[in-house]
Write a protein that holds these residues in place. Structure first.
Motif, PDB file in Angstrom:
ATOM      1  N   UNK A   1       1.256  -3.851  -7.321  1.00  0.00           N
ATOM      2  CA  UNK A   1       0.434  -4.919  -7.281  1.00  0.00           C
ATOM      3  C   UNK A   1       1.136  -5.837  -6.137  1.00  0.00           C
ATOM      4  N   UNK A   2       2.157  -5.520  -5.502  1.00  0.00           N
ATOM      5  CA  UNK A   2       3.012  -6.007  -4.765  1.00  0.00           C
ATOM      6  C   UNK A   2       2.590  -5.843  -3.139  1.00  0.00           C
ATOM      7  N   UNK A   3       2.652  -7.021  -2.464  1.00  0.00           N
ATOM      8  CA  UNK A   3       2.092  -6.848  -1.100  1.00  0.00           C
ATOM      9  C   UNK A   3       3.232  -7.666  -0.470  1.00  0.00           C
ATOM     10  N   UNK A   4       3.577  -6.975   0.980  1.00  0.00           N
ATOM     11  CA  UNK A   4       4.573  -7.581   1.867  1.00  0.00           C
ATOM     12  C   UNK A   4       3.904  -8.222   2.975  1.00  0.00           C
ATOM     13  N   UNK A   5       4.113  -9.575   3.070  1.00  0.00           N
ATOM     14  CA  UNK A   5       3.430 -10.201   4.138  1.00  0.00           C
ATOM     15  C   UNK A   5       4.493 -10.626   5.364  1.00  0.00           C
TER      16      UNK A   5
END
Length: 99
Positions: free
Chosen positions: A29-33
């Motif tokens: 569920x984690x996204x790196x911006x």
């Protein structure tokens, strides 16, 4: 039910499985911006901030912020420039020696 409410210590293998499952779910569920943009609703405020940061210190502040800024802070001449007064105005002149 009473037997279930009593907590039994978990063995390290089961504890590791729970931790791995939790990490897997978090990573899914984690996204790196890495790309950021300007908020279109506050674009003018952002641009004013950028322009203000690019100014030299004498235009940003009314007084020097550090002791090293005190040297050269006042750049205006104490006496106004008068080109007709030979006491303060020494223009370069060509002479036969300087040619």
């Amino acid at each position: 039910m009473a037997a279930r409410s009593a907590k039994e210590p978990l063995d390290p293998v089961r504890l590791n499985q729970l931790l791995c499952e939790r990490v897997r779910k978090e990573l899914k569920c984690q996204r790196l911006h890495t790309e950021y943009g300007v908020n279109p609703l506050q674009r003018e405020k952002f641009l004013n901030l950028i322009h203000h940061a690019a100014l030299e210190p004498t235009k940003k502040y009314s007084e020097p912020q550090t002791e090293s800024q005190e040297i050269g802070w006042n750049t205006k001449p104490l006496v106004p420039m008068d080109r007709t007064d030979c006491r303060f105005y020494f223009p370069r002149r060509k002479t036969e020696v300087t040619k």
